[in-house]
Design an enzyme around this catalytic site. Structure first.
Site, PDB file in Angstrom:
ATOM      1  N   LYS A   1     -41.337   0.940 -52.429  1.00 48.29           N
ATOM      2  CA  LYS A   1     -39.629   1.903 -51.952  1.00 48.29           C
ATOM      3  C   LYS A   1     -40.039   3.900 -51.246  1.00 48.29           C
ATOM      4  O   LYS A   1     -39.705   4.407 -52.095  1.00 48.29           O
ATOM      5  CB  LYS A   1     -39.565   2.636 -53.728  1.00 48.29           C
ATOM      6  CG  LYS A   1     -39.363   1.296 -54.668  1.00 48.29           C
ATOM      7  CD  LYS A   1     -38.539   1.666 -55.589  1.00 48.29           C
ATOM      8  CE  LYS A   1     -40.188   1.548 -56.590  1.00 48.29           C
ATOM      9  NZ  LYS A   1     -39.851   1.743 -57.629  1.00 48.29           N
TER      10      LYS A   1
ATOM     11  N   ASP B   1     -41.288   0.780 -65.229  1.00 53.16           N
ATOM     12  CA  ASP B   1     -39.652   1.107 -65.913  1.00 53.16           C
ATOM     13  C   ASP B   1     -39.138  -0.209 -65.972  1.00 53.16           C
ATOM     14  O   ASP B   1     -38.627  -0.041 -67.486  1.00 53.16           O
ATOM     15  CB  ASP B   1     -38.832   1.762 -64.487  1.00 53.16           C
ATOM     16  CG  ASP B   1     -39.022   0.904 -63.047  1.00 53.16           C
ATOM     17  OD1 ASP B   1     -39.544  -0.231 -63.500  1.00 53.16           O
ATOM     18  OD2 ASP B   1     -39.008   1.397 -62.469  1.00 53.16           O
TER      19      ASP B   1
HETATM   20 MG    MG Z   1     -35.286   4.566 -62.347  1.00 51.71          MG
END
Ligand code: MG
Ligand code: ADP
Length: 589
Positions: free
Chosen positions: A173, A208
């Site tokens: 990312k 996450d």
């Molecule tokens: Mg997030």
């Protein structure tokens, strides 16, 4: 950085060019099934060995919460567009309180020295504690009462070795900080706290996706999959320890039971043997920071959809012998790499649909797909004119622009006035968001861009369904549907699921009908399959969930699909980190 397009459209009529792009980006149900089988294979390869593309990281979290957990914790969330610091209070009744502050992470920090990045994280926690002094007493770390326990949500591939430690495998990312890969991320953070003499102890490390799974389980009472569709995409699910051979002699393996596994599914099919790559995908990959990695993610997530769309639009702007879009003009937004944000696509599709906000319960009846859930609890919109035969070929969801109609005054005059109005709305969005002069954007351009956005996002949502279907199959909660064409049942590539024994009607549910171990909610005869999701794409992109469900139905059938209950993992990374920190303290950190 700018990038040029190199697609040959010579010897093709404009309509053929559009048809070709449409063909390349359209996925048939048979391909979705094939991809799901390949996905299942990679799942099991990753569970068997360390160092595989799909890392299948054991999280050392051995069950999901049921909402009764209590405590106050700090949480730090690094992994996407923003850095967040929060204080989470778990009330023990499925509710929580959360105070948070977001901090920007500059490109310089993302790509510089790791120690500088981690010092910035520590500074951010320090700043948060100054502006938000703890209101309720934090849960004490046994013998050091004045030290604040913190859970770190770190959403990059990590090979976890315990609840509170893990080695960074690779950046994704857009991150590439130096001297981080191969190091323990918890130690990097703790060293930064210690350099600043802060009384904060990082006790748990959580992805996450694991956070989404845990927080959804905490607030809903049961969940088996946490999935992210935001800047990137990934999922974590509850797996039987017996099906994770690579744990080998680890003490966690001998205990048996269940463990949350972070799949790192963004790396599915990095070899691109099955993914439906187009020249536009290849162009994106080649110019990305991590060519040949995160292949699946590059078809699906928010960081990339705008960029794929931009490549397609550029190819039409540059089409020879005559430009097919915007009269051959490219603005800075269209010309710059990453210039076109995925939120622009959302806005284009919303403009086309002339979205109206309705009561979500009404919307459920109208579109008849049962996709209203907690996400839909916010005002939800739906297409204004469902079922009306609006325009050229296809219906409201599948509109391949007809070049002849859109290119002549007579053709344009023959358009349904409602269609014209929709195209005019899209045109305005393009003028605004792509920064064109008003005279540079015609209705035909609007039709082409809207269709492009739809193709790219629809492909993403269908592929997202592949990942969810694979987890349902892997955990024995679904089977492949019959192959309509040859009337044969498509066999699962995995062995006979053993989890059925636990989840089935004779399973180990407690009096509330809640299976704490497997994360399945029992509701009458039907077992609901809890899926917690997070990310701007699934929250805000029109019909993303509906299309994902369409994909699920074509792979595992409508029975299984209708049992899937998708709900927002609210503040998943913060609450998940807190729940993990709690588990770490209980284990006597
Ligand atoms: Mg997030
Ligand atoms: P993160 O994954 O970093 O935690 P988000 O879930 O907010 O954060 O996802 C951010 C990504 O979502 C960005 O890539 C952005 O382009 C995209 N995005 C933001 N708003 C929208 C929107 N309205 N529709 C679709 N995508 C969006």
């Amino acid at each position: 950085m700018t990038s040029t397009s190199s697609y040959s459209y010579l010897h093709k009529s404009p309509q053929d060019v559009l048809n070709d792009i449409d063909f390349q980006l359209t996925l048939e149900p048979a391909l979705l099934t094939k991809l799901t089988k390949a996905f299942l294979e990679e799942i099991n390869v990753g569970l068997g060995r360390y160092g595989e593309d799909m890392a299948m990281v054991p999280s050392f979290v051995t069950g999901v919460p049921d909402g009764s957990e209590v405590g106050t914790f700090l949480a730090l969330d690094l992994g996407g567009t923003n850095l967040r610091v929060c204080e989470v209070v778990l009330n023990g009744d499925k509710t929580f309180r959360l105070r948070q502050q977001k901090y920007k992470v500059s490109d310089q920090l993302k790509t510089g020295e790791a120690t500088v990045l981690f010092d910035y994280l520590a500074d951010s926690v320090d700043a948060f504690l100054t502006t938000h002094p703890p209101e309720s007493p934090t849960s004490p770390i046994s013998d050091v009462p004045d030290v604040l326990p913190l859970g770190l949500t770190f959403s990059f591939p990590v090979e976890q070795t315990a609840l509170g430690s893990g080695t960074i495998l690779t950046w994704t990312k857009g991150f590439s900080a130096k001297n981080a890969i191969g190091n323990d991320v918890v130690k990097l953070l703790q060293d930064a706290f210690d350099r600043k003499h802060m009384h904060v102890k990082c006790v748990a490390l959580v992805n996450d996706t694991v956070g989404a799974l845990l927080s959804r389980a905490y607030t809903s009472g049961g969940c088996m999959l946490g999935a992210i569709f935001g800047t990137g995409t990934n999922g974590a699910y509850l797996e039987e320890v017996a099906k994770i051979p690579k744990l080998a002699n680890n003490p966690a393996a001998t205990k048996g039971g269940y463990m949350v596994v972070n799949t790192e599914w963004g790396a599915f099919n990095n070899k691109r043997t099955h993914l439906p790559s187009t020249p536009f995908d290849s162009a994106l990959d080649r110019t990305s920071i991590n060519p040949r990695f995160q292949a699946f993610e590059k078809f699906i997530s928010g960081m990339y959809l705008g960029e794929i769309t931009r490549h397609i639009l550029l190819s039409l702007i540059d089409a020879a012998p005559r430009p097919m879009l915007f009269g051959g003009k490219a603005t800075k937004v269209v010309n710059d790499q990453w210039g076109l944000d995925t939120s622009v696509m959302s806005e284009v599709e919303e403009a086309w649909e002339m979205r109206v906000t309705v009561d979500p319960t009404v919307a459920k009846d109208l579109d008849g797909v049962g996709n209203i859930n907690e996400i839909g609890a916010e005002p939800r919109s739906f297409p204004g004119e469902i079922g009306e035969n609006l325009l050229w070929d296809g219906d409201d969801h599948d509109i391949l622009p007809r070049w002849d109609i859109l290119s002549t005054p007579e053709g344009l005059a023959s358009l349904n006035p409602k269609v014209k109005e929709k195209l005019e709305r899209v045109r305005k969005v393009l003028v605004n968001r792509l920064e064109y002069a008003d005279g540079d954007v015609e209705l035909r351009d609007a039709a082409i861009v809207r269709w492009t956005c739809h193709l790219v996002a629809r492909r993403a949502a269908l592929l997202s369904g592949v990942a969810v279907a694979a987890i349902l199959l892997q955990t024995g909660r679904a089977t492949f549907i019959q192959d309509g064409q040859n009337g044969q049942t498509v066999p699962s590539t995995t062995e006979e699921p053993t989890s059925k024994k636990v989840n089935g009607a004779n399973g180990t549910h407690d009096v509330n009908g809640l299976s704490k171990v497997t994360g399945t909610i029992k509701d009458g005869l039907e077992e609901k399959i809890g899926v917690g999701v997070d990310g701007s794409l699934i929250q805000f992109y029109p019909h993303f969930e509906r299309t994902m469900r369409e994909s699920l139905r074509s792979i595992v059938g409508s029975d299984a699909e209708s049992r899937v209950e998708i709900g927002l993992a609210k503040d998943g990374s913060g609450v998940g980190a807190a729940l993990c920190a709690l588990q770490a303290l209980k284990q006597g950190f």
